[in-house]
Design a protein around this motif. Structure first.
Motif, mmCIF file in Angstrom:
data_model
loop_
_atom_site.group_PDB
_atom_site.id
_atom_site.type_symbol
_atom_site.label_atom_id
_atom_site.label_comp_id
_atom_site.label_asym_id
_atom_site.label_seq_id
_atom_site.Cartn_x
_atom_site.Cartn_y
_atom_site.Cartn_z
ATOM 1 N N ALA A 89 20.570 -1.163 40.773
ATOM 2 C CA ALA A 89 19.206 -1.647 41.010
ATOM 3 C C ALA A 89 18.229 -1.093 39.977
ATOM 4 N N VAL A 90 17.343 -1.950 39.482
ATOM 5 C CA VAL A 90 16.232 -1.528 38.630
ATOM 6 C C VAL A 90 15.013 -1.345 39.528
ATOM 7 N N ILE A 91 14.361 -0.196 39.394
ATOM 8 C CA ILE A 91 13.176 0.089 40.214
ATOM 9 C C ILE A 91 11.956 0.115 39.302
ATOM 10 N N ASN A 92 10.946 -0.684 39.642
ATOM 11 C CA ASN A 92 9.702 -0.737 38.876
ATOM 12 C C ASN A 92 8.573 -0.152 39.697
ATOM 13 N N MET A 93 7.720 0.624 39.053
ATOM 14 C CA MET A 93 6.522 1.127 39.738
ATOM 15 C C MET A 93 5.369 1.220 38.761
ATOM 16 N N ASP A 94 4.166 1.071 39.277
ATOM 17 C CA ASP A 94 2.983 1.143 38.429
ATOM 18 C C ASP A 94 2.654 2.592 38.102
ATOM 19 N N ALA A 95 1.922 2.781 37.021
ATOM 20 C CA ALA A 95 1.451 4.112 36.658
ATOM 21 C C ALA A 95 0.660 4.696 37.819
ATOM 22 N N GLY A 96 0.889 5.958 38.165
ATOM 23 C CA GLY A 96 0.134 6.632 39.214
ATOM 24 C C GLY A 96 0.673 6.424 40.608
ATOM 25 N N GLU A 97 1.674 5.563 40.766
ATOM 26 C CA GLU A 97 2.221 5.324 42.106
ATOM 27 C C GLU A 97 3.227 6.414 42.491
ATOM 28 N N LEU B 126 11.497 2.271 35.906
ATOM 29 C CA LEU B 126 10.467 2.099 34.876
ATOM 30 C C LEU B 126 9.104 2.321 35.520
ATOM 31 N N VAL B 127 8.398 3.332 35.003
ATOM 32 C CA VAL B 127 7.069 3.675 35.514
ATOM 33 C C VAL B 127 6.037 3.167 34.517
ATOM 34 N N GLY B 128 5.096 2.354 35.007
ATOM 35 C CA GLY B 128 4.069 1.778 34.121
ATOM 36 C C GLY B 128 4.609 0.574 33.374
ATOM 37 N N TYR B 129 3.816 0.064 32.436
ATOM 38 C CA TYR B 129 4.212 -1.062 31.570
ATOM 39 C C TYR B 129 4.508 -2.344 32.366
ATOM 40 N N GLN B 130 3.966 -2.436 33.585
ATOM 41 C CA GLN B 130 4.323 -3.566 34.445
ATOM 42 C C GLN B 130 3.711 -4.885 33.966
ATOM 43 N N ASN B 131 2.722 -4.832 33.067
ATOM 44 C CA ASN B 131 2.157 -6.085 32.542
ATOM 45 C C ASN B 131 2.826 -6.530 31.246
ATOM 46 N N TYR B 132 3.805 -5.776 30.783
ATOM 47 C CA TYR B 132 4.489 -6.108 29.531
ATOM 48 C C TYR B 132 5.697 -6.997 29.817
ATOM 49 N N SER B 133 6.235 -7.552 28.747
ATOM 50 C CA SER B 133 7.502 -8.259 28.832
ATOM 51 C C SER B 133 8.596 -7.181 28.872
ATOM 52 N N ARG B 134 9.354 -7.118 29.984
ATOM 53 C CA ARG B 134 10.226 -5.961 30.243
ATOM 54 C C ARG B 134 11.700 -6.341 30.263
ATOM 55 N N PHE B 135 12.535 -5.476 29.660
ATOM 56 C CA PHE B 135 13.990 -5.654 29.705
ATOM 57 C C PHE B 135 14.629 -4.297 29.994
ATOM 58 N N TYR B 136 15.897 -4.332 30.434
ATOM 59 C CA TYR B 136 16.543 -3.128 30.954
ATOM 60 C C TYR B 136 17.984 -3.056 30.443
ATOM 61 N N TRP B 137 18.301 -1.963 29.772
ATOM 62 C CA TRP B 137 19.660 -1.763 29.250
ATOM 63 C C TRP B 137 20.228 -0.481 29.851
ATOM 64 N N ASN B 138 21.181 -0.641 30.750
ATOM 65 C CA ASN B 138 21.885 0.494 31.333
ATOM 66 C C ASN B 138 23.242 0.582 30.631
ATOM 67 N N LEU B 139 23.349 1.524 29.677
ATOM 68 C CA LEU B 139 24.569 1.653 28.869
ATOM 69 C C LEU B 139 25.612 2.459 29.640
ATOM 70 N N TYR B 140 26.862 2.017 29.560
ATOM 71 C CA TYR B 140 27.917 2.693 30.316
ATOM 72 C C TYR B 140 29.248 2.538 29.595
ATOM 73 N N ASP B 141 30.018 3.629 29.584
ATOM 74 C CA ASP B 141 31.362 3.576 29.018
ATOM 75 C C ASP B 141 32.319 4.228 30.000
ATOM 76 N N HIS B 142 33.565 3.826 29.963
ATOM 77 C CA HIS B 142 34.578 4.503 30.790
ATOM 78 C C HIS B 142 35.976 4.149 30.302
ATOM 79 N N ASN B 143 36.915 4.893 30.840
ATOM 80 C CA ASN B 143 38.319 4.570 30.662
ATOM 81 C C ASN B 143 38.801 4.017 31.999
ATOM 82 N N ASP B 144 39.371 2.818 31.999
ATOM 83 C CA ASP B 144 39.663 2.146 33.268
ATOM 84 C C ASP B 144 40.696 2.905 34.117
#
Ligand SMILES: [Cu+2]
Length: 282
Positions: A54-62, A127-145
């Motif tokens: 899950a991506v969690i968004n919140m405004d600055a100061g919240e 992501l805290v703040g920047y809620q009026n911007y165009s936003r993208f989310y990269w959760n990088l992950y590596d593993h050995n299966d």
């Protein structure tokens, strides 16, 4: 006296005490990417398994009131580095409320600190703040299966010193599946201000190379001396959380990939693994 009273009132009213509420559920399952089946535990925004934490968004100061519900078969915890690090267990079937009051804007990482959480990818972006911007989310992950399946069935004896990852993901997708992931696939126009919240949930550094553009490091949690650097290649150490700011100065379709080159050939041939694109229109 009256003026002083008004000044104090104004001062208090400028501080936001807004509370936001969110709930995440811990679930385990397998994800199928390329020719790899990977055991994962994920924080889901709904009461069932989903591929991407899950991506969690919140405004600055919240202030975030985060409820964590453990639907997994083992105990977990909730960690936000420097904020929530103790008294944070979430036992099987338990529901626990946490409070997160960030002192700055930008990208943060939340994750389960138990072995089966940490080593099975239960790790997501706030992501805290920047809620009026165009936003993208990269959760990088590596593993050995194979190693992941050992952690999943409880036979792993710790994280090996000779770690050889076999799968490289963004939001738990490998290229070309990354191109249909609307959270991570960057689209925009020349002159837009785009922010990309990026965390490294994996076990090795990932050095992202942006073709076509430079990005500014708008926030960074671990390698803090790199704040406000303008870069076209940026290494994220394990556990890092950064916010990239991109203002495209030209149109085009450009790849972003990991210059840790073993990570772009997960299916045996380039391109694979940790690759996405920037799709910038005039
Ligand atoms: Cu490159």
């Amino acid at each position: 006296m009256k003026n002083l009273f008004i000044a104090i009132l104004l001062c208090f009213s400028s501080i936001s005490f807004t509370q936001v509420f969110d709930t995440v559920y811990l679930y385990r399952d397998t994800i199928h990417q390329g020719n790899v089946i990977l055991n994962v535990v994920s924080f889901s925004p709904v009461d069932s398994f989903v591929t991407t934490n899950a991506v969690i968004n919140m405004d600055a100061g919240e202030t975030l009131n985060l409820t964590v519900i453990n639907r997994d078969t083992v105990d977990h915890s909730l960690v936000i580095d420097d904020y929530i690090e103790s008294n944070n267990s979430v036992a099987v079937n338990d529901t626990v409320d946490f409070v997160f009051q960030p002192s700055e804007n930008g990208t943060f990482r939340y994750y389960s600190g138990t072995d089966q959480g940490k080593y099975l990818g239960a790790s997501g972006i706030i992501l805290v703040g920047y809620q009026n911007y165009s936003r993208f989310y990269w959760n990088l992950y590596d593993h050995n299966d194979t190693l992941a399946s050992e952690f999943a069935n409880g036979t792993a004896t710790g994280f090996p010193t000779e770690y050889r990852p076999s799968v490289f993901l963004i939001n738990n997708y490998t290229f070309p599946h990354t191109l249909t992931d609307t959270l991570s696939y960057v689209t925009g126009n020349v002159g837009d201000t785009i922010v990309i919240a990026c965390i490294n949930s994996g076990y090795m550094p990932h050095s992202l190379h942006f073709h076509g553009y430079h990005v500014r490091i708008e926030s960074v949690r671990k390698r803090t001396h790199t704040l406000f650097w303008d870069k076209d290649t940026y290494p994220l150490i394990p556990g890092e959380a950064v916010l990239f700011r991109l203002i495209p100065d030209q149109e085009g379709m450009y790849p972003v990939h990991d210059h840790n080159l073993i990570t772009v050939t997960n299916t045996g041939a380039y391109p694979g693994g940790m690759i996405t694109r920037l799709n910038i229109q005039p």
